[in-house]
Design a protein around this motif. Structure first.
Motif, mmCIF file in Angstrom:
data_model
loop_
_atom_site.group_PDB
_atom_site.id
_atom_site.type_symbol
_atom_site.label_atom_id
_atom_site.label_comp_id
_atom_site.label_asym_id
_atom_site.label_seq_id
_atom_site.Cartn_x
_atom_site.Cartn_y
_atom_site.Cartn_z
ATOM 1 N N ILE A 13 -8.151 -17.148 112.944
ATOM 2 C CA ILE A 13 -6.947 -17.085 114.582
ATOM 3 C C ILE A 13 -6.211 -17.245 114.380
ATOM 4 O O ILE A 13 -5.577 -17.010 115.053
ATOM 5 N N VAL A 14 -5.798 -15.576 113.538
ATOM 6 C CA VAL A 14 -5.263 -14.485 114.553
ATOM 7 C C VAL A 14 -5.743 -14.120 115.625
ATOM 8 O O VAL A 14 -4.563 -13.862 116.400
ATOM 9 N N GLY A 15 -7.110 -13.967 115.932
ATOM 10 C CA GLY A 15 -7.460 -13.268 117.249
ATOM 11 C C GLY A 15 -6.949 -14.838 118.171
ATOM 12 O O GLY A 15 -6.859 -13.769 119.180
ATOM 13 N N ALA A 16 -7.475 -15.992 117.812
ATOM 14 C CA ALA A 16 -6.740 -17.268 118.434
ATOM 15 C C ALA A 16 -5.711 -17.312 119.049
ATOM 16 O O ALA A 16 -5.283 -17.078 120.368
ATOM 17 N N VAL A 17 -4.805 -16.404 118.034
ATOM 18 C CA VAL A 17 -3.518 -16.641 118.576
ATOM 19 C C VAL A 17 -3.260 -15.230 119.601
ATOM 20 O O VAL A 17 -2.535 -15.107 120.258
ATOM 21 N N LEU A 18 -3.810 -13.392 119.146
ATOM 22 C CA LEU A 18 -3.521 -12.922 120.044
ATOM 23 C C LEU A 18 -4.113 -13.376 120.916
ATOM 24 O O LEU A 18 -3.698 -13.051 122.130
ATOM 25 N N ARG A 19 -5.292 -13.822 121.469
ATOM 26 C CA ARG A 19 -6.104 -14.377 122.794
ATOM 27 C C ARG A 19 -5.205 -15.428 123.799
ATOM 28 O O ARG A 19 -5.165 -14.592 124.567
#
Length: 84
Positions: A13-19
């Motif tokens: 989830i954090v990676g998707a938000v950053l990306r």
């Protein structure tokens, strides 16, 4: 198992938000887009390990699995294989 599952979901989830939402932002010396991809990858690996069925084995790790494949074992097992 529950901890790895929650950690994997959080990393994805954090990676998707950053990306998706912060690809050009700077986090220390990292850029948001590539860092997001790395976090997604690590999260997917954690999810895979948390959901994978476990095999019970005497040995753990790569060397232990290699020893099992080659038939190299502990001294006790070699003594058990001898004919009586």
């Amino acid at each position: 198992m529950a901890f790895k599952l929650v950690l994997g979901l959080a990393l994805v989830i954090v990676g998707a938000v950053l990306r998706l939402f912060l690809p050009d932002s700077k986090l220390f010396w990292f850029q948001g887009g590539p860092l997001g991809l790395v976090l997604i990858l690590v999260g997917v690996i954690d999810l895979f390990e948390a959901l994978r069925p476990r095999r019970r084995s005497k040995h753990s790790g790569t060397l232990g699995q290699l020893a099992d494949d080659l038939g190299i074992g502990s001294r006790d097992r070699r003594l058990d294989d001898l004919p009586r």
